[in-house]
Design a protein around this motif. Structure first.
Motif, short mmCIF file in Angstrom:
data_model
loop_
_atom_site.label_atom_id
_atom_site.label_comp_id
_atom_site.label_asym_id
_atom_site.label_seq_id
_atom_site.Cartn_x
_atom_site.Cartn_y
_atom_site.Cartn_z
N LYS A 1 0.83 -1.21 0.00
CA LYS A 1 0.00 0.00 0.00
C LYS A 1 0.87 1.26 0.00
CE LYS A 1 -3.59 2.41 2.54
NZ LYS A 1 -4.32 2.54 3.77
N ALA A 2 1.90 1.29 0.85
CA ALA A 2 2.78 2.45 0.93
C ALA A 2 3.48 2.70 -0.41
CB ALA A 2 3.81 2.26 2.05
N ILE A 3 4.01 1.65 -1.00
CA ILE A 3 4.71 1.79 -2.29
C ILE A 3 3.74 2.29 -3.36
CG2 ILE A 3 5.82 0.54 -4.18
CD1 ILE A 3 7.08 -1.29 -2.02
N ASN A 4 2.58 1.67 -3.44
CA ASN A 4 1.61 2.04 -4.48
C ASN A 4 1.14 3.48 -4.33
OD1 ASN A 4 1.65 -0.39 -5.91
ND2 ASN A 4 0.22 -1.33 -4.48
N GLU A 5 0.87 3.90 -3.10
CA GLU A 5 0.43 5.28 -2.89
C GLU A 5 1.52 6.27 -3.31
OE1 GLU A 5 -0.80 5.51 1.22
OE2 GLU A 5 -2.72 4.55 0.80
N ARG A 6 2.76 5.97 -2.94
CA ARG A 6 3.85 6.89 -3.26
C ARG A 6 4.14 6.92 -4.77
NH1 ARG A 6 5.97 11.57 -2.48
NH2 ARG A 6 8.25 11.60 -2.52
N VAL A 7 4.10 5.77 -5.40
CA VAL A 7 4.33 5.70 -6.85
C VAL A 7 3.24 6.50 -7.58
CG1 VAL A 7 4.24 4.12 -8.84
CG2 VAL A 7 5.64 3.55 -6.86
N ASN A 8 2.01 6.39 -7.10
CA ASN A 8 0.91 7.16 -7.71
C ASN A 8 1.12 8.66 -7.50
OD1 ASN A 8 -0.45 4.96 -8.76
ND2 ASN A 8 -1.68 4.66 -6.92
N ILE B 1 10.74 -8.09 -8.69
CA ILE B 1 10.61 -7.91 -7.23
C ILE B 1 9.69 -6.73 -6.94
CG2 ILE B 1 11.89 -7.20 -5.16
CD1 ILE B 1 14.18 -8.99 -6.18
N VAL B 2 9.82 -5.65 -7.68
CA VAL B 2 8.92 -4.50 -7.49
C VAL B 2 7.48 -4.95 -7.71
CG1 VAL B 2 8.25 -2.24 -8.38
CG2 VAL B 2 10.67 -2.77 -8.05
N ARG B 3 7.24 -5.73 -8.76
CA ARG B 3 5.90 -6.23 -9.05
C ARG B 3 5.37 -7.07 -7.89
NH1 ARG B 3 7.11 -9.46 -12.86
NH2 ARG B 3 7.33 -7.83 -14.41
N GLU B 4 6.19 -7.99 -7.40
CA GLU B 4 5.77 -8.84 -6.28
C GLU B 4 5.40 -8.00 -5.05
OE1 GLU B 4 8.92 -11.60 -5.57
OE2 GLU B 4 8.54 -12.72 -7.42
N LEU B 5 6.21 -6.99 -4.77
CA LEU B 5 5.94 -6.14 -3.61
C LEU B 5 4.69 -5.29 -3.83
CD1 LEU B 5 9.57 -5.01 -2.73
CD2 LEU B 5 8.09 -6.47 -1.34
N GLN B 6 4.55 -4.69 -4.99
CA GLN B 6 3.41 -3.83 -5.25
C GLN B 6 2.09 -4.59 -5.25
OE1 GLN B 6 4.83 -1.54 -8.87
NE2 GLN B 6 3.67 0.01 -7.76
N HIS B 7 2.11 -5.79 -5.78
CA HIS B 7 0.88 -6.57 -5.87
C HIS B 7 0.70 -7.53 -4.70
CE1 HIS B 7 -0.11 -4.95 -9.76
NE2 HIS B 7 1.12 -5.18 -10.16
N HIS B 8 1.70 -7.57 -3.83
CA HIS B 8 1.65 -8.42 -2.64
C HIS B 8 1.34 -9.87 -3.04
CE1 HIS B 8 -0.24 -9.40 1.48
NE2 HIS B 8 1.06 -9.56 1.54
N THR B 9 2.03 -10.33 -4.10
CA THR B 9 1.77 -11.68 -4.61
C THR B 9 2.64 -12.74 -3.95
OG1 THR B 9 3.34 -11.27 -6.42
CG2 THR B 9 0.99 -10.90 -6.88
N VAL B 10 3.84 -12.36 -3.54
CA VAL B 10 4.75 -13.30 -2.90
C VAL B 10 5.14 -12.71 -1.56
CG1 VAL B 10 6.97 -14.48 -3.06
CG2 VAL B 10 5.64 -14.08 -5.13
N GLU B 11 4.78 -13.41 -0.51
CA GLU B 11 5.09 -12.91 0.83
C GLU B 11 6.29 -13.67 1.37
OE1 GLU B 11 2.60 -12.78 4.85
OE2 GLU B 11 1.73 -11.61 3.22
#
Length: 126
Positions: free
Chosen positions: A10-17, A36-46
């Motif tokens: 959420k923090a990454i996505n809000e800031r990127v926006n 890795i950015v994709r995984e973090l942004q979409h929270h697909t791999v924890e």
């Protein structure tokens, strides 16, 4: 200690926006692989990420180097102007390079596999 990867996403996505960036731009600027950015942004791999990866992203997003680590751990992030350990920048860059090399290695393995398939197909046509 529990880790809140959804809060990191959420923090990454809000800031990127806020910055008007795309995923690729964040990856290039932070020297963290786009996967890795994709995984973090979409929270697909924890899975546990290196603190250096989180530092590289935090710094690139204009935050204190430990911002995302604090978010992950449910703490209030330090103010951007708070001094950080000088060695962290170097380690952050090295970690980002490791991530990118892993991504490149994975892509090369895909290319090698595809090439082997083409060679086999050409041999079978003869």
């Amino acid at each position: 200690m529990s880790e809140d990867w959804a809060a990191v996403a959420k923090a990454i996505n809000e800031r990127v926006n806020e910055l008007g960036w795309r995923q690729r731009e964040l990856a290039e600027r932070s020297h963290v692989s786009q996967a890795i950015v994709r995984e973090l942004q979409h929270h697909t791999v924890e899975r546990r990420r290196s603190a250096r990866t989180l530092e590289a992203l935090s710094t690139t997003l204009g935050w204190h180097p430990q911002h995302l680590l604090a978010v992950l751990e449910g703490r209030v992030p330090p103010h951007r102007d708070k001094p950080a350990d000088d060695d962290r920048g170097l380690w952050s860059r090295l970690d980002a390079l490791e991530d990118r090399l892993a991504d490149i290695t994975e892509r090369l393995e895909d290319v090698q596999s595809n090439l082997a398939t083409v060679v086999e197909h050409v041999r079978n046509k003869r």
